[in-house]
Design a protein around this motif. Structure first.
Motif, short mmCIF file in Angstrom:
data_model
loop_
_atom_site.label_atom_id
_atom_site.label_comp_id
_atom_site.label_asym_id
_atom_site.label_seq_id
_atom_site.Cartn_x
_atom_site.Cartn_y
_atom_site.Cartn_z
N LEU A 272 25.81 -15.61 25.60
CA LEU A 272 25.82 -15.90 24.16
C LEU A 272 25.26 -14.72 23.37
CD1 LEU A 272 24.58 -19.62 24.10
CD2 LEU A 272 26.93 -18.77 24.08
N ASP A 278 26.57 -17.10 19.27
CA ASP A 278 25.60 -17.91 18.53
C ASP A 278 25.46 -17.50 17.07
OD1 ASP A 278 24.31 -15.49 19.63
OD2 ASP A 278 22.53 -16.28 18.63
N ARG A 300 27.78 -20.46 15.11
CA ARG A 300 26.36 -20.29 14.79
C ARG A 300 25.66 -21.60 14.42
NH1 ARG A 300 26.57 -17.08 8.99
NH2 ARG A 300 27.39 -18.78 7.71
N ARG A 302 26.40 -24.87 15.85
CA ARG A 302 26.17 -25.71 17.03
C ARG A 302 27.08 -25.25 18.17
NH1 ARG A 302 29.84 -30.41 17.43
NH2 ARG A 302 31.43 -30.25 15.82
N MET A 303 26.64 -25.56 19.40
CA MET A 303 27.39 -25.17 20.59
C MET A 303 27.33 -26.29 21.62
SD MET A 303 26.05 -21.22 20.90
CE MET A 303 24.45 -21.58 20.13
N ILE A 483 18.20 -20.57 19.82
CA ILE A 483 19.50 -20.79 20.46
C ILE A 483 19.52 -22.12 21.19
CG2 ILE A 483 21.11 -19.98 22.23
CD1 ILE A 483 20.42 -17.14 21.51
N LYS A 486 20.36 -25.16 19.26
CA LYS A 486 21.75 -25.33 18.80
C LYS A 486 22.69 -25.81 19.90
CE LYS A 486 21.47 -21.37 15.59
NZ LYS A 486 22.08 -20.05 15.29
N VAL A 487 22.22 -25.74 21.16
CA VAL A 487 23.10 -26.01 22.30
C VAL A 487 22.90 -27.43 22.82
CG1 VAL A 487 23.75 -25.34 24.65
CG2 VAL A 487 23.09 -23.58 22.99
#
Length: 513
Positions: A272, A278, A300, A302-303, A483, A486-487
């Protein structure tokens, strides 16, 4: 016929060709214990279940074992081929073995960074290979590179083989010691090669999948051996170099970056960083086509990430005549006027087929009608490639399982996101296989159903991301909370549609679809 190294001693001599190397080992030593470092593969972990460790006896004697009779043909046995994993050096031997040829994927990317004093070491601890680079943190220059096969691979080509050895066979401590010592040697070689022994190493960053993370850090793999496959301590792990038995100037802190969830490790976190997924405003996908397929979809905001049990087919393992990209491997297959034209690495006689050649061959077979959409061979029980190399029905099933797992995983993530493949602006392919695969062939078999302009080989994103992390350590020590927040990890087995989707994706696309 060679003679024993010393008739009065308990040592015997093994001559390796074409290396011209001579080993002297204790009588009765397993060949698996001594040949891995010289390029012999043990995809099934030395259980005699495959032919990946095949060697040819030129002089001396290796008795035919039950596993040899099961896995090798009468012709191969007569020619002197044996499974190294089942053999022991009871007398002097001269044996022929294949040598690794394809370069291990490193990284020479340029990137923006904030200078720091001192030196740093970035390490990509892969299931198959290990790559380490020494950097000048003031200039960003790579001062030295070292790479090699992961010594743990003698316990099996894929991560579940390692889990089995660690848990069911009580080998976790052995695997941990193997990899710590190996990386310790690599780091010492880096310092020596760069003539930097007088300068302190400020920090070391490692990345790898969750199993590699646990095996290096000494964290129990038992929870990873059964459902729901949740790791015990997937977060950032920090050691002093001396704790690991490493002698590095400055006794630097060693950071193993955090995993993203279950079998999605810090190599994907590094990916990422390397692809800047991201930070993207557009929907992107990152796919690692290694022995454990890992996928991220997002931008950027959400993942979503997931892992799929793709197995080692893309690396040539579990294929009847499969091999890694070494001398004699068919690496490319093209259609020329209704016939197959094969490229053999080293331009010698074909001995097997590696992952990229496997994908090409099946794509060509589909075009010629030799392979049906359900994966059945239509002209007999084999697909001839070149020389003695053929694919059988089992090989096609292995590829179907691998490509079906990746395609289904990606499809489920996009569905959970609320998007389709057409919404994806860019697909990054990480790792060596993603670097060498022919995208047209991958699309033809249904592995990557994207226009070629959307697919981009991203190289060794794990190593590049580890280097980027070296420069970000003062900020958060490598924890990357912004990060991780967000994952979201998606357990594909818990998705109600996964099995149905997986079965659908195992089917090869019809011509023109």
């Amino acid at each position: 016929m060679p003679t024993d190294y010393d008739p009065m001693s308990d040592l015997v001599q093994i001559e390796l060709l074409p290396l011209g190397k001579v080993l002297r080992v204790k009588r009765g030593t397993s060949l698996q214990d001594v040949l891995f470092a010289d390029g012999v593969e043990f995809p099934c972990g030395g259980r005699g279940r495959c032919k990946g460790c095949k060697v040819k006896v030129l002089a001396g004697t290796l008795p035919i074992t039950a596993e040899d009779q099961q896995r090798l043909s009468d012709a191969e046995l007569a020619e002197g081929w044996r499974l190294a994993c089942r053999a022991r050096a009871e007398s002097a031997l001269k044996i022929e073995l294949a040598q690794w040829e394809a370069a291990i994927l490193t990284d020479d990317s340029t990137f923006a960074f904030t200078p720091r004093p001192g030196l740093g070491i970035a390490i990509d601890l892969g299931t198959t290979t290990i790559v380490a680079q020494l950097l000048d943190l003031q200039t960003g220059h790579v001062l030295a590179v070292r790479a090699g096969l992961n010594a743990q691979a003698r316990a099996g080509a894929d991560i579940m083989s390692r889990v089995d050895v660690a848990v069911a066979r009580g080998g976790q401590q052995t695997l941990e010691t193997l990899v710590r010592k190996q990386i310790g040697r690599l780091t010492q070689e880096l310092v020596t090669a760069a003539a930097g022994a007088g300068r302190e190493i400020e920090s070391v960053v490692l990345v790898g999948n969750t199993v590699m993370h646990h095996l290096f850090c000494g964290i129990s793999l038992e929870p990873m051996s059964h459902y729901p496959f949740e790791p015990v301590s997937p977060g950032l792990q920090v050691f002093e170099a001396a704790q690991l038995g490493w002698s590095l100037p400055g006794n630097p802190a060693v950071h193993f970056l955090p995993c993203l969830g279950s079998f999605v490790g810090s190599d994907i976190l590094a990916g990422l960083l390397a692809t800047r997924l991201d930070a993207s405003e557009r929907l992107m996908a990152l796919i690692d086509l290694g022995t454990n397929g890992e996928i991220v979809v997002g931008h950027r905001e959400r993942m979503l990430c997931a892992s799929t049990a793709a197995g080692p087919a893309f690396e040539g393992a579990r294929i009847s005549m499969g091999m890694r990209a070494a001398t004699g491997a068919i690496s490319e297959v093209r259609l020329r006027e209704g016939r197959l034209e094969c490229h053999v690495l080293g331009n010698g006689e074909p001995r097997g087929v590696c992952g990229s050649g496997l994908v090409d061959a099946v794509a060509a077979g589909l075009e010629l009608g030799w392979v049906s959409t359900n994966g059945r061979l239509t002209n007999g029980d084999s697909l001839p490639l070149a020389g003695p190399v053929t694919l059988n029905q089992w090989d096609l099933r292995e590829l179907q399982l691998a490509k079906g797992a990746i395609a289904a995983g990606l499809r489920i993530l996009l569905e959970q996101w609320g998007a389709t493949k057409d919404d994806v602006a860019q697909v990054f392919l990480a790792g060596a296989f993603g670097n060498y695969i022919n995208y047209a062939s991958a699309r033809r078999i249904g592995l990557l159903d994207f226009e070629s302009e959307k697919v981009r080989p991203a190289g060794n994103t794990a190593l590049l991301g580890a280097k980027l992390a070296l420069f970000g350590l003062p900020e958060h020590q490598g924890a990357y909370p912004q990060i991780l927040a967000k994952v979201r990890h998606v357990s594909l087995n818990e998705d109600a549609h996964f099995q149905e989707t997986f079965v659908e994706e195992m089917v090869f696309p019809a011509a023109g679809s």
